[in-house]
Scaffold this active site. Sequence first.
Site, PDB file in Angstrom:
ATOM      1  N   CYS A   1     109.919  97.556 106.725  1.00 37.42           N
ATOM      2  CA  CYS A   1     111.090  98.871 106.676  1.00 37.42           C
ATOM      3  C   CYS A   1     110.862  98.980 108.987  1.00 37.42           C
ATOM      4  O   CYS A   1     110.199  98.359 109.716  1.00 37.42           O
ATOM      5  CB  CYS A   1     110.739  99.817 106.690  1.00 37.42           C
ATOM      6  SG  CYS A   1     109.442 100.691 106.525  1.00 37.42           S
TER       7      CYS A   1
ATOM      8  N   HIS B   1      90.113  89.279 101.013  1.00 35.21           N
ATOM      9  CA  HIS B   1      89.103  90.130  99.798  1.00 35.21           C
ATOM     10  C   HIS B   1      90.537  91.228  99.395  1.00 35.21           C
ATOM     11  O   HIS B   1      89.717  92.174  98.629  1.00 35.21           O
ATOM     12  CB  HIS B   1      88.796  90.735 101.222  1.00 35.21           C
ATOM     13  CG  HIS B   1      88.194  89.813 102.316  1.00 35.21           C
ATOM     14  ND1 HIS B   1      86.821  90.188 103.504  1.00 35.21           N
ATOM     15  CD2 HIS B   1      87.336  89.011 102.455  1.00 35.21           C
ATOM     16  CE1 HIS B   1      86.140  89.612 103.837  1.00 35.21           C
ATOM     17  NE2 HIS B   1      86.114  88.599 103.234  1.00 35.21           N
TER      18      HIS B   1
ATOM     19  N   THR C   1     108.746 100.368 110.346  1.00 30.66           N
ATOM     20  CA  THR C   1     107.158 100.789 110.761  1.00 30.66           C
ATOM     21  C   THR C   1     106.050 100.027 109.532  1.00 30.66           C
ATOM     22  O   THR C   1     105.092 100.060 109.554  1.00 30.66           O
ATOM     23  CB  THR C   1     106.365 101.530 111.234  1.00 30.66           C
ATOM     24  OG1 THR C   1     107.253 102.532 109.532  1.00 30.66           O
ATOM     25  CG2 THR C   1     107.323 102.631 111.788  1.00 30.66           C
TER      26      THR C   1
ATOM     27  N   HIS D   1      84.591  90.372  96.466  1.00 30.41           N
ATOM     28  CA  HIS D   1      85.887  91.014  96.611  1.00 30.41           C
ATOM     29  C   HIS D   1      86.176  91.208  95.025  1.00 30.41           C
ATOM     30  O   HIS D   1      87.133  92.020  95.587  1.00 30.41           O
ATOM     31  CB  HIS D   1      86.544  90.252  97.692  1.00 30.41           C
ATOM     32  CG  HIS D   1      85.460  90.074  98.786  1.00 30.41           C
ATOM     33  ND1 HIS D   1      85.800  91.175  98.969  1.00 30.41           N
ATOM     34  CD2 HIS D   1      84.986  88.899  99.712  1.00 30.41           C
ATOM     35  CE1 HIS D   1      84.671  91.414 101.041  1.00 30.41           C
ATOM     36  NE2 HIS D   1      84.172  89.391 100.288  1.00 30.41           N
TER      37      HIS D   1
ATOM     38  N   ASP E   1     114.603  97.452 104.475  1.00 28.74           N
ATOM     39  CA  ASP E   1     116.048  98.890 104.720  1.00 28.74           C
ATOM     40  C   ASP E   1     116.630  98.374 106.273  1.00 28.74           C
ATOM     41  O   ASP E   1     116.540  96.900 106.178  1.00 28.74           O
ATOM     42  CB  ASP E   1     115.889  99.892 105.346  1.00 28.74           C
ATOM     43  CG  ASP E   1     114.790  99.990 106.139  1.00 28.74           C
ATOM     44  OD1 ASP E   1     114.535  99.301 107.020  1.00 28.74           O
ATOM     45  OD2 ASP E   1     113.609 101.138 106.610  1.00 28.74           O
TER      46      ASP E   1
HETATM   47  C1  RB5 Z   1     114.487 104.719 109.080  1.00 30.11           C
HETATM   48  O1  RB5 Z   1     114.822 104.878 110.375  1.00 30.11           O
HETATM   49  C2  RB5 Z   1     112.656 104.622 109.176  1.00 30.11           C
HETATM   50  O2  RB5 Z   1     112.680 105.780 109.025  1.00 30.11           O
HETATM   51  C3  RB5 Z   1     112.210 103.099 108.554  1.00 30.11           C
HETATM   52  O3  RB5 Z   1     112.568 101.865 108.668  1.00 30.11           O
HETATM   53  C4  RB5 Z   1     110.438 103.207 108.127  1.00 30.11           C
HETATM   54  O4  RB5 Z   1     109.687 103.025 109.362  1.00 30.11           O
HETATM   55  C5  RB5 Z   1     110.237 104.052 107.316  1.00 30.11           C
HETATM   56  O5  RB5 Z   1     108.858 104.287 107.312  1.00 30.11           O
END
Ligand code: RB5
Length: 152
Positions: free
Chosen positions: A66, A99, A68, A135, A8
Amino acid sequence: MKIVLGSDHAGYQLKRVIMEHLERKGIDYEDVGTGNSVDAASYVPYGRAVARAIQKKEADFGIVICGTGLGISMTVNKYKGIRGALCCNEYMGRMARQHNDANVLALGGRVIGSALALSIVDAFLDEPFESGGRHQVRVNEIIETEEENFKA
Ligand code: RB5
């Protein structure tokens, strides 16, 4: 080896860094988007596109990013045959392959720096799966779990 990448807006910058890194290493890749970091974009379509490309064997491994790494890893893991691993250090990147036979690496563009991300990418891509042992049995169990879910 071919890699398919998707992100994203929050993962876009790190994705660019990783694509340049792959280019330097002579590794073939395809970027399924998003194409910039300005327009807020859902991570879901890009996770879907990467998962489908792996399912169709259009690439060997996927890299999804993304903010996180959470949302996009959840997305790819909805797909049969996809084992997406959200990694935040080199050890996890290596173990995800050794693994877990992960086929998609997920990273958080707002969580880790570029240098660490590249070391995780390298660890992930360089490490073979330890097939044939305990594994393998566990990965087979994951696959069986997936089948059970489809029956439910
Ligand atoms: C975008 O603001 C953020 O929510 C997205 O990149 C991600 O971290 C969601 O899991």
